[in-house]
Design a protein around this motif. Structure first.
Motif, PDB file in Angstrom:
ATOM      1  N   ASP A   1      58.943 -52.123   7.793  1.00  0.00           N
ATOM      2  CA  ASP A   1      59.314 -53.251   6.662  1.00  0.00           C
ATOM      3  C   ASP A   1      60.153 -52.383   5.802  1.00  0.00           C
ATOM      4  O   ASP A   1      59.457 -51.424   4.932  1.00  0.00           O
ATOM      5  CB  ASP A   1      58.079 -53.722   6.111  1.00  0.00           C
ATOM      6  CG  ASP A   1      58.281 -54.929   5.027  1.00  0.00           C
ATOM      7  OD1 ASP A   1      59.351 -54.838   4.649  1.00  0.00           O
ATOM      8  OD2 ASP A   1      57.090 -55.585   4.816  1.00  0.00           O
ATOM      9  N   ALA A   2      61.476 -52.707   5.591  1.00  0.00           N
ATOM     10  CA  ALA A   2      62.200 -52.019   4.447  1.00  0.00           C
ATOM     11  C   ALA A   2      63.129 -52.772   3.967  1.00  0.00           C
ATOM     12  O   ALA A   2      63.770 -53.842   4.775  1.00  0.00           O
ATOM     13  CB  ALA A   2      62.668 -50.641   5.185  1.00  0.00           C
ATOM     14  N   PHE A   3      63.565 -52.618   2.816  1.00  0.00           N
ATOM     15  CA  PHE A   3      64.945 -53.445   2.293  1.00  0.00           C
ATOM     16  C   PHE A   3      65.453 -52.404   1.509  1.00  0.00           C
ATOM     17  O   PHE A   3      65.198 -51.271   0.780  1.00  0.00           O
ATOM     18  CB  PHE A   3      64.666 -54.538   1.754  1.00  0.00           C
ATOM     19  CG  PHE A   3      64.172 -54.598   0.304  1.00  0.00           C
ATOM     20  CD1 PHE A   3      62.591 -54.251   0.084  1.00  0.00           C
ATOM     21  CD2 PHE A   3      64.747 -54.861  -0.792  1.00  0.00           C
ATOM     22  CE1 PHE A   3      62.007 -54.131  -1.125  1.00  0.00           C
ATOM     23  CE2 PHE A   3      64.237 -54.715  -2.107  1.00  0.00           C
ATOM     24  CZ  PHE A   3      62.889 -54.511  -2.321  1.00  0.00           C
ATOM     25  N   ALA A   4      67.018 -52.513   1.300  1.00  0.00           N
ATOM     26  CA  ALA A   4      67.872 -51.642   0.427  1.00  0.00           C
ATOM     27  C   ALA A   4      68.228 -52.498  -0.771  1.00  0.00           C
ATOM     28  O   ALA A   4      68.565 -53.738  -0.704  1.00  0.00           O
ATOM     29  CB  ALA A   4      69.055 -51.159   1.299  1.00  0.00           C
ATOM     30  N   VAL A   5      68.483 -51.538  -1.816  1.00  0.00           N
ATOM     31  CA  VAL A   5      69.006 -52.315  -3.228  1.00  0.00           C
ATOM     32  C   VAL A   5      70.144 -51.272  -3.797  1.00  0.00           C
ATOM     33  O   VAL A   5      69.815 -50.193  -3.713  1.00  0.00           O
ATOM     34  CB  VAL A   5      67.932 -52.357  -4.336  1.00  0.00           C
ATOM     35  CG1 VAL A   5      68.577 -53.321  -5.304  1.00  0.00           C
ATOM     36  CG2 VAL A   5      66.733 -53.251  -3.622  1.00  0.00           C
ATOM     37  N   ARG A   6      71.204 -51.687  -4.060  1.00  0.00           N
ATOM     38  CA  ARG A   6      72.119 -50.636  -4.732  1.00  0.00           C
ATOM     39  C   ARG A   6      71.588 -50.474  -6.102  1.00  0.00           C
ATOM     40  O   ARG A   6      71.604 -51.517  -6.856  1.00  0.00           O
ATOM     41  CB  ARG A   6      73.533 -51.168  -4.735  1.00  0.00           C
ATOM     42  CG  ARG A   6      74.661 -50.027  -4.949  1.00  0.00           C
ATOM     43  CD  ARG A   6      75.873 -50.686  -5.604  1.00  0.00           C
ATOM     44  NE  ARG A   6      75.594 -50.959  -7.038  1.00  0.00           N
ATOM     45  CZ  ARG A   6      75.732 -50.321  -8.024  1.00  0.00           C
ATOM     46  NH1 ARG A   6      75.956 -48.932  -7.970  1.00  0.00           N
ATOM     47  NH2 ARG A   6      75.349 -50.618  -9.335  1.00  0.00           N
ATOM     48  N   VAL A   7      71.335 -49.167  -6.559  1.00  0.00           N
ATOM     49  CA  VAL A   7      70.884 -49.086  -7.979  1.00  0.00           C
ATOM     50  C   VAL A   7      71.705 -47.897  -8.572  1.00  0.00           C
ATOM     51  O   VAL A   7      71.442 -46.722  -7.837  1.00  0.00           O
ATOM     52  CB  VAL A   7      69.345 -48.834  -7.953  1.00  0.00           C
ATOM     53  CG1 VAL A   7      68.902 -48.471  -9.450  1.00  0.00           C
ATOM     54  CG2 VAL A   7      68.567 -50.044  -7.412  1.00  0.00           C
ATOM     55  N   ASP A   8      72.168 -47.861  -9.662  1.00  0.00           N
ATOM     56  CA  ASP A   8      72.346 -46.671 -10.468  1.00  0.00           C
ATOM     57  C   ASP A   8      71.272 -46.518 -11.292  1.00  0.00           C
ATOM     58  O   ASP A   8      71.040 -47.260 -12.299  1.00  0.00           O
ATOM     59  CB  ASP A   8      73.993 -47.134 -11.296  1.00  0.00           C
ATOM     60  CG  ASP A   8      74.228 -45.997 -11.992  1.00  0.00           C
ATOM     61  OD1 ASP A   8      73.565 -44.871 -12.257  1.00  0.00           O
ATOM     62  OD2 ASP A   8      75.587 -46.043 -12.600  1.00  0.00           O
ATOM     63  N   VAL A   9      70.581 -45.409 -11.057  1.00  0.00           N
ATOM     64  CA  VAL A   9      69.474 -44.782 -11.979  1.00  0.00           C
ATOM     65  C   VAL A   9      69.840 -44.579 -13.192  1.00  0.00           C
ATOM     66  O   VAL A   9      68.944 -44.586 -14.117  1.00  0.00           O
ATOM     67  CB  VAL A   9      68.689 -43.684 -11.267  1.00  0.00           C
ATOM     68  CG1 VAL A   9      68.206 -43.992  -9.904  1.00  0.00           C
ATOM     69  CG2 VAL A   9      69.610 -42.638 -11.165  1.00  0.00           C
ATOM     70  N   THR A  10      71.012 -44.505 -13.905  1.00  0.00           N
ATOM     71  CA  THR A  10      71.495 -44.321 -15.112  1.00  0.00           C
ATOM     72  C   THR A  10      71.514 -45.630 -15.912  1.00  0.00           C
ATOM     73  O   THR A  10      71.719 -45.476 -17.118  1.00  0.00           O
ATOM     74  CB  THR A  10      72.514 -43.608 -15.335  1.00  0.00           C
ATOM     75  OG1 THR A  10      74.064 -44.174 -14.702  1.00  0.00           O
ATOM     76  CG2 THR A  10      72.763 -42.196 -14.358  1.00  0.00           C
ATOM     77  N   SER A  11      71.435 -46.658 -15.178  1.00  0.00           N
ATOM     78  CA  SER A  11      71.494 -48.000 -15.616  1.00  0.00           C
ATOM     79  C   SER A  11      70.113 -48.530 -15.748  1.00  0.00           C
ATOM     80  O   SER A  11      69.396 -48.990 -14.883  1.00  0.00           O
ATOM     81  CB  SER A  11      72.360 -48.987 -14.763  1.00  0.00           C
ATOM     82  OG  SER A  11      72.127 -50.469 -15.171  1.00  0.00           O
ATOM     83  N   HIS A  12      69.710 -48.738 -17.180  1.00  0.00           N
ATOM     84  CA  HIS A  12      68.367 -49.204 -17.778  1.00  0.00           C
ATOM     85  C   HIS A  12      68.289 -50.651 -17.010  1.00  0.00           C
ATOM     86  O   HIS A  12      67.205 -50.679 -16.437  1.00  0.00           O
ATOM     87  CB  HIS A  12      68.494 -49.399 -18.886  1.00  0.00           C
ATOM     88  CG  HIS A  12      67.126 -49.847 -19.611  1.00  0.00           C
ATOM     89  ND1 HIS A  12      67.227 -51.068 -20.122  1.00  0.00           N
ATOM     90  CD2 HIS A  12      66.110 -49.817 -19.794  1.00  0.00           C
ATOM     91  CE1 HIS A  12      66.097 -51.620 -20.285  1.00  0.00           C
ATOM     92  NE2 HIS A  12      65.156 -50.558 -20.282  1.00  0.00           N
ATOM     93  N   SER A  13      69.312 -51.566 -17.131  1.00  0.00           N
ATOM     94  CA  SER A  13      68.854 -52.851 -16.391  1.00  0.00           C
ATOM     95  C   SER A  13      69.079 -52.829 -14.848  1.00  0.00           C
ATOM     96  O   SER A  13      68.092 -53.751 -14.177  1.00  0.00           O
ATOM     97  CB  SER A  13      70.209 -53.993 -16.989  1.00  0.00           C
ATOM     98  OG  SER A  13      71.336 -53.197 -16.558  1.00  0.00           O
TER      99      SER A  13
END
Ligand code: CAA
Length: 244
Positions: free
Chosen positions: A47-59
């Motif tokens: 069970d896995a899923f992917a999300v694009r996240v820039d960790v420097t973006s608070h939102s």
């Protein structure tokens, strides 16, 4: 939730957690690596899923953490692994080299931890594992990276002190020389053959080999385990020796 899971230590960690039965959210600033890995894990029955996240973006961080909680009802384990290098001697280090490295490692770890702890406090349970480095002890050409990785150690210990009352542990792993795309990129930048680069580094590693992403994943898994519920605020060097 594992940040920087598109490759290297983050990818190995996400794969290990999935194999151990965790439901895993893989995040990375680039969607490709995490999407491919998550698809493979699902095809293998995990069970896995992917999300694009820039960790420097608070939102983006808030949205991703919210997404995990919406999907699974909780967030138990956060691995702050996302990182970049912008190596250069101090006299040549630009403001941008400094800011980028501090933002991704340290501010990213802060954003993700702050967002995650809210849900962990509600559940009275949590594991936060941050990725530091032997470079925290000082490494030529890495004033920015060393400062960020040392900062992560202080941040981790403070989380341990503040969040212990909610049964949340916070620990850090500090990898030494690990064979990853990041260290391959360093060799390429220096114009050195990777095998020669590894051989040179191994000379100063007591165990006599370089590290693999799976070595670090195993240490992270320990901190996430039930057996580690009384271990908090610690830094575990995974370096084939005391500092390598
Ligand atoms: N002011 C003025 N001049 C200075 C100076 C200063 N403060 N400090 C040094 N210099 C001069 C030197 O005298 C030298 O000048 P000369 O031309 O007179 O010799 C000059 O700077 C150049 O020195 P170098 O050739 O040694 O420096 P460089 O710019 O080529 O690069 C380096 C040095 C940035 C350290 C480079 O070798 C490097 O990037 N090395 C790899 C760093 C590394 O270990 N990265 C780790 C990657 S892995 C990782 O990060 C994972 C992990 O967690 C461990």
């Amino acid at each position: 939730m594992v940040t920087g899971a598109g490759r290297g230590i983050g990818e190995a960690t996400a794969r290990r957690f999935a194999r151990e039965g965790a439901r895993v959210c893989l995040t990375d600033v680039g969607a490709e690596g995490v999407t491919t890995t998550a698809r493979q894990l699902v095809e293998e029955g995990m069970d896995a899923f992917a999300v694009r996240v820039d960790v420097t973006s608070h939102s983006e961080v808030e949205n991703a953490v919210g997404g995990v909680v919406n999907r699974y009802g909780r967030l138990d384990i956060l691995v702050n692994n996302a990182g970049v290098t912008k190596d250069s001697l101090i006299y040549k280090m630009t403001d941008e080299d400094w800011r980028t490295v501090l933002n991704v490692h340290l501010t990213g770890t802060f954003f993700c931890s702050r967002a995650a702890q809210k849900h962990m406090v509600e559940n009275n349970y949590g594991r936060i594992i941050n990725v530091s480095s032997t470079s925290a002890l000082g490494n030529r050409g890495q004033a920015n990276y060393a400062a960020a990785k040392a900062g992560i150690q202080g941040f981790t210990k403070t989380l341990a002190v503040e969040l212990g009352r909610y049964s949340i542990t916070a620990n850090a792993v500090a990898p030494g020389f690990i064979e990853t795309e990041m260290t391959r990129d360093t060799a390429a930048r220096l114009g050195v053959d990777f095998d020669d680069f590894v051989a040179k580094r191994v000379q100063s590693i007591p165990i006599g080999r370089s590290g693999w992403p799976e070595d670090v994943a195993a240490a992270i898994l320990y901190f996430a385990s039930e057996e580690a519920s009384f271990v908090s605020g610690q830094v575990l060097y995974v370096a084939g020796g005391p500092r390598a």
